[in-house]
Motif scaffolding. Structure first.
Motif, short mmCIF file in Angstrom:
data_model
loop_
_atom_site.label_atom_id
_atom_site.label_comp_id
_atom_site.label_asym_id
_atom_site.label_seq_id
_atom_site.Cartn_x
_atom_site.Cartn_y
_atom_site.Cartn_z
N ASP A 53 0.64 -1.24 -0.02
CA ASP A 53 0.30 0.08 0.02
C ASP A 53 1.03 0.90 0.20
OD1 ASP A 53 -2.25 1.26 0.05
OD2 ASP A 53 -2.75 1.63 1.86
N LEU A 54 2.26 0.86 -0.60
CA LEU A 54 2.93 2.16 -0.96
C LEU A 54 3.11 2.70 -2.30
CD1 LEU A 54 5.44 1.53 1.72
CD2 LEU A 54 4.19 2.72 2.28
N VAL A 55 3.54 3.75 -2.28
CA VAL A 55 3.73 4.36 -3.45
C VAL A 55 5.18 4.90 -4.13
CG1 VAL A 55 1.86 5.15 -4.66
CG2 VAL A 55 3.14 6.88 -3.41
N TYR A 56 5.80 4.85 -5.14
CA TYR A 56 7.32 5.32 -5.29
C TYR A 56 7.36 6.38 -6.51
CZ TYR A 56 12.60 5.25 -6.72
OH TYR A 56 13.38 5.84 -6.96
N SER A 57 8.31 7.43 -6.33
CA SER A 57 8.36 8.03 -7.02
C SER A 57 9.46 9.06 -7.13
CB SER A 57 7.39 9.91 -6.39
OG SER A 57 7.75 10.63 -7.68
N GLY A 58 9.97 8.02 -8.48
CA GLY A 58 11.45 8.26 -9.11
C GLY A 58 11.97 7.77 -9.86
N CYS A 59 13.21 7.43 -10.16
CA CYS A 59 13.81 7.08 -10.82
C CYS A 59 14.19 5.77 -10.32
CB CYS A 59 14.39 8.30 -11.59
SG CYS A 59 15.48 8.55 -10.95
N ASP A 60 15.60 5.03 -11.31
CA ASP A 60 16.29 3.79 -11.14
C ASP A 60 17.22 4.17 -10.03
OD1 ASP A 60 17.56 5.28 -13.17
OD2 ASP A 60 17.63 2.96 -13.84
N GLU A 61 17.38 5.68 -9.77
CA GLU A 61 18.78 5.69 -9.23
C GLU A 61 17.83 6.32 -7.56
OE1 GLU A 61 21.08 8.02 -11.12
OE2 GLU A 61 22.31 5.79 -12.30
N TYR A 62 16.79 7.38 -7.33
CA TYR A 62 16.72 7.51 -5.86
C TYR A 62 15.07 7.97 -6.35
CZ TYR A 62 17.34 11.57 -9.29
OH TYR A 62 17.03 12.73 -10.41
N GLY A 63 14.82 8.16 -5.01
CA GLY A 63 13.23 8.77 -5.39
C GLY A 63 12.98 8.82 -3.92
N LEU A 64 11.61 8.95 -4.15
CA LEU A 64 10.06 8.71 -2.38
C LEU A 64 9.14 8.20 -2.70
CD1 LEU A 64 9.91 11.20 0.23
CD2 LEU A 64 8.24 11.96 -1.42
N ILE A 65 9.27 7.64 -1.19
CA ILE A 65 7.94 6.51 -0.82
C ILE A 65 7.12 7.37 0.04
CG2 ILE A 65 7.52 4.09 0.55
CD1 ILE A 65 10.10 2.87 -1.22
N CYS A 66 5.33 6.92 -0.40
CA CYS A 66 4.23 7.66 0.29
C CYS A 66 3.56 6.54 0.53
CB CYS A 66 3.95 9.18 -0.13
SG CYS A 66 5.12 9.59 -0.40
N LEU A 67 2.78 7.51 0.98
CA LEU A 67 1.75 5.78 1.14
C LEU A 67 0.74 6.31 0.57
CD1 LEU A 67 0.89 3.71 3.48
CD2 LEU A 67 -1.24 5.82 4.46
N ALA A 68 0.13 4.79 -0.64
CA ALA A 68 -0.72 5.16 -1.51
C ALA A 68 -2.37 5.57 -1.23
CB ALA A 68 -1.25 3.90 -2.00
N ARG A 69 -2.49 5.95 -0.01
CA ARG A 69 -3.66 6.77 0.38
C ARG A 69 -3.61 7.79 1.21
NH1 ARG A 69 -4.15 4.56 5.17
NH2 ARG A 69 -3.34 2.24 5.35
N ARG A 70 -4.03 8.55 1.82
CA ARG A 70 -3.92 9.27 2.47
C ARG A 70 -3.01 9.10 4.05
NH1 ARG A 70 -6.37 14.71 2.10
NH2 ARG A 70 -5.41 16.26 3.89
N GLY A 71 -2.26 9.78 4.24
CA GLY A 71 -1.66 9.49 5.57
C GLY A 71 -0.36 9.10 5.65
N SER A 72 0.00 8.42 6.10
CA SER A 72 2.15 8.37 6.75
C SER A 72 2.49 6.88 6.98
CB SER A 72 2.58 9.39 8.17
OG SER A 72 2.07 9.82 7.67
N VAL A 73 3.50 6.40 6.23
CA VAL A 73 3.99 5.44 6.39
C VAL A 73 4.53 5.38 7.42
CG1 VAL A 73 6.38 4.81 4.99
CG2 VAL A 73 5.04 5.74 4.32
N SER A 74 4.63 4.20 8.00
CA SER A 74 5.12 3.76 8.88
C SER A 74 6.67 3.23 9.24
CB SER A 74 4.28 2.60 9.63
OG SER A 74 4.42 1.40 9.25
#
Length: 114
Positions: A53-74
């Motif tokens: 239930d996470l999403v990755y935004s970035g490229c194949d060398e670096y990026g950011l992971i967030c929760l796929a819905r509203r809220g925070s990564v634990s």
């Protein structure tokens, strides 16, 4: 000067009690790694991220992971991704940041209310 905002505005701006946390990643691949091996790694990485239930935004060398819905990564989700990355033979190394504000990375993380 303190900024007083309504609850509705704080929610829209993702600040204070509505702050959402994520974390940054960067990858260093083994020397001489072929493009198809990196593509296979990225596909496995995307599958593990999405299945948690996470999403990755970035490229194949670096990026950011967030929760796929509203809220925070634990912290547990962050540790799970870090543990999975340690087992990947394509990587010579990687870095995982502490949890940061996903909307305003320069802002400090607000401790949760009791």
């Amino acid at each position: 000067m303190a900024t007083h905002r309504s609850r509705r505005l704080r929610k829209k701006l993702f600040v204070d009690e509505f702050q959402e946390l994520g974390f940054e990643l960067s990858f260093q691949y083994e020397e001489g790694q072929r493009d198809d091996a990196i593509d296979a790694f990225i596909k496995r990485f995307a599958a593990i991220v999405e299945s948690n239930d996470l999403v990755y935004s970035g490229c194949d060398e670096y990026g950011l992971i967030c929760l796929a819905r509203r809220g925070s990564v634990s912290a547990e989700q962050r540790a799970m991704i870090e543990g999975w990355l340690k087992q990947q033979p394509e990587l010579a190394g990687f870095t995982v940041s502490p949890l940061i504000d996903a909307w305003y990375p320069d802002q400090p993380v607000t401790p949760p209310a009791p």
